[in-house]
Motif scaffolding. Sequence first.
Motif, PDB file in Angstrom:
ATOM      1  N   VAL A 221       1.435  -6.741   7.862  1.00  0.00           N
ATOM      2  CA  VAL A 221       2.750  -7.286   8.233  1.00  0.00           C
ATOM      3  C   VAL A 221       3.836  -6.698   7.342  1.00  0.00           C
ATOM      4  O   VAL A 221       4.892  -6.272   7.826  1.00  0.00           O
ATOM      5  N   GLU A 222       3.579  -6.650   6.038  1.00  0.00           N
ATOM      6  CA  GLU A 222       4.564  -6.084   5.103  1.00  0.00           C
ATOM      7  C   GLU A 222       4.846  -4.616   5.427  1.00  0.00           C
ATOM      8  O   GLU A 222       6.006  -4.184   5.463  1.00  0.00           O
ATOM      9  N   PHE A 225       6.751  -4.377   8.809  1.00  0.00           N
ATOM     10  CA  PHE A 225       8.089  -4.957   8.709  1.00  0.00           C
ATOM     11  C   PHE A 225       9.023  -4.015   7.945  1.00  0.00           C
ATOM     12  O   PHE A 225      10.170  -3.796   8.356  1.00  0.00           O
ATOM     13  N   SER A 229      12.614  -2.217   8.950  1.00  0.00           N
ATOM     14  CA  SER A 229      13.639  -3.057   8.323  1.00  0.00           C
ATOM     15  C   SER A 229      13.828  -2.639   6.877  1.00  0.00           C
ATOM     16  O   SER A 229      12.914  -2.147   6.225  1.00  0.00           O
ATOM     17  N   THR A 252      11.287 -13.803   3.636  1.00  0.00           N
ATOM     18  CA  THR A 252      12.319 -12.778   3.710  1.00  0.00           C
ATOM     19  C   THR A 252      13.568 -13.371   4.345  1.00  0.00           C
ATOM     20  O   THR A 252      13.502 -14.401   5.026  1.00  0.00           O
ATOM     21  N   ALA A 262      12.930  -8.906  14.346  1.00  0.00           N
ATOM     22  CA  ALA A 262      12.029  -9.103  13.211  1.00  0.00           C
ATOM     23  C   ALA A 262      10.778  -9.872  13.627  1.00  0.00           C
ATOM     24  O   ALA A 262       9.651  -9.505  13.260  1.00  0.00           O
ATOM     25  N   VAL A 265       8.454  -7.657  15.767  1.00  0.00           N
ATOM     26  CA  VAL A 265       7.696  -6.684  14.964  1.00  0.00           C
ATOM     27  C   VAL A 265       6.501  -7.349  14.295  1.00  0.00           C
ATOM     28  O   VAL A 265       5.385  -6.811  14.293  1.00  0.00           O
ATOM     29  N   VAL A 266       6.699  -8.542  13.727  1.00  0.00           N
ATOM     30  CA  VAL A 266       5.623  -9.250  13.037  1.00  0.00           C
ATOM     31  C   VAL A 266       4.534  -9.679  14.017  1.00  0.00           C
ATOM     32  O   VAL A 266       3.328  -9.541  13.749  1.00  0.00           O
TER      33      VAL A 266
END
Length: 293
Positions: A221-222, A225, A229, A252, A262, A265-266
């Motif tokens: 995920v990090e 993301f 972003s 975040t 956002a 994307v996650v």
Amino acid sequence: MDKTKYLDKNNLKKTLISTVCVIISAFLLSFNIKSFVRAANLIPGGFTGLTLLLQRSFSQFMNIDLPYSMINITLNAIPVFIGFKFIGKKFTTYTVALIIMNSFMVDLIPATPITYDPLLVSIFGGILNGAAVCIALNGHASTGGTDFIAVYLSNKLRRSSWGFVFGLNCVILFLAGYLFGFEAAMYSIIFQFVSTNVIERFNKREQKVTLLIITSLPDLVEEEFLKYSHHGMTRFNGQGSYFKDEKSMLITVVGADNVKEAVSVVKKVDPMVFIDVIKSMDVKGRFYMDPIE
């Protein structure tokens, strides 16, 4: 999905949304002037109000009827130059398109007063004006004039500057009151106050949202993301209370206008993710804002 294809598709979508927003905003502004503003002889703030003030002054004191489009486009020449130089070329191009469409629509749309009650005109006209400005801003454009000042200051100071612009507009309204009577000017201040509050309430770019992301795939995920972003994350490791499995909470902050993207994307990385979306009152410290193109 390949990042280049994703960005191309996203840019096409943004262009389409901006174009639609510009057209809708231009129509609403024009309709507002012909249906509400002129019904009560109001002078709204910004360059729209200054244009109407000059148009009315030339007509009343010199017997010269100048088209709204000529005055409005001429007045916006300097703010447009400033926009291209200090704000963003794409943003300013959309704004120019909106100014031109709005200017000619005001000359072409027939007058259709809905009510002549000055208080109703001030309130509902202000709501409609604020909605039109919000639609333009959410479409990465503005209505020109003092909006350029508000957008520039908001981007520089990282906070809403519409209250400051409201003060500048009151100066224009005071001049209008001196020339044409203070009753209409006072109703115009109500109109501008309502409009300003609508903008501050619904302009998503200046609103911040905190995302609490509970996931069992924190590394992926990090990575994903951060790929799409510029916002970082803080991770807390923990345990699910039901299955006792390992979980991580990623925190975040993003702009309210970026929440849908956002979250999307996650969710592509972890369809089972749990996301708590919290409205942030204010953010201190370093916070990245997408530059205005």
